[in-house]
Design an enzyme around this catalytic site. Structure first.
Site, PDB file in Angstrom:
ATOM      1  N   GLY A  11      40.407  50.204  44.790  1.00 27.32           N
ATOM      2  CA  GLY A  11      39.431  49.127  44.856  1.00 27.32           C
ATOM      3  C   GLY A  11      38.250  49.434  43.962  1.00 27.32           C
ATOM      4  N   CYS A  12      37.129  48.916  44.322  1.00 28.25           N
ATOM      5  CA  CYS A  12      35.890  49.077  43.560  1.00 28.25           C
ATOM      6  C   CYS A  12      35.581  50.552  43.353  1.00 28.25           C
ATOM      7  CB  CYS A  12      34.763  48.406  44.338  1.00 28.25           C
ATOM      8  SG  CYS A  12      33.113  48.842  43.797  1.00 28.25           S
TER       9      CYS A  12
END
Length: 178
Positions: A11-12
């Site tokens: 993810g981020c």
């Protein structure tokens, strides 16, 4: 001191970077892009979802203190490896859960880590084990983001503290002291 490198996407990268920086034995965490088909991608290009890159982190660590397997266990415990191309509200292949082993031993450990983590999940793990690819460091303002900017960013304030709480709860014996 021997150092090794691990590359994970979950993810981020702002959110994953913050988790791994707190571990004893981790010397450096760098945010960047990997697994795509565009040379020298920018954040804007990667966010557009057309480059094939994942937002990822490159972890430099001391294997005498923390093993690659330990890093995998933290990775699987602090993001959702069961959602395809998504972490929370971040949607797209750039937010995929992926491992980028740097040699055959890491490849074997990655597959073993997935199998080990599956028991803790209520759905099948969709994390991919991807082939070697070129690493591109993210722009300077993405590095060490949680400590420099993230605590003023509402998105980070919503996403990172729960990840850090999972880290403290499940890996207290692996945290940096002092």
């Amino acid at each position: 001191m021997t150092q090794e490198t691990a590359i994970f996407a979950g993810g981020c990268f702002w959110c994953t970077e913050a988790v791994f920086q707190g571990l004893a034995g981790v010397d450096k965490v760098e945010s960047g892009y990997i697994g795509g088909h565009v040379a020298e991608p920018t954040y804007k290009q990667v966010c557009g979802g057309d480059t094939g890159h994942a937002e990822a982190i490159r972890i430099t660590f001391d294997p005498a203190v923390l093993s690659y397997g330990d890093l995998l266990d933290v990775h699987f415990a602090t993001h959702d490896p069961t959602t395809l191309n998504r972490q929370g509200n971040d949607i797209g292949t750039q937010y995929r859960s992926a491992l980028f082993p740097l040699d055959a031993a890491q490849g074997e450990a990655a597959r073993a880590g997935i199998a080990r983590a599956q028991g803790d999940q209520s759905a099948p793990i969709v994390t991919t084990v991807e082939p070697p690819a070129t690493w591109y460091p993210a722009e300077d303002y993405h590095q060490n983001y949680w400590d420099s900017e993230g605590q003023r960013n509402p998105y980070c304030m919503a996403v990172i503290p729960p990840k850090l709480a999972k880290l403290r709860k499940g890996f207290a014996d692996r945290l940096r002291t002092g």
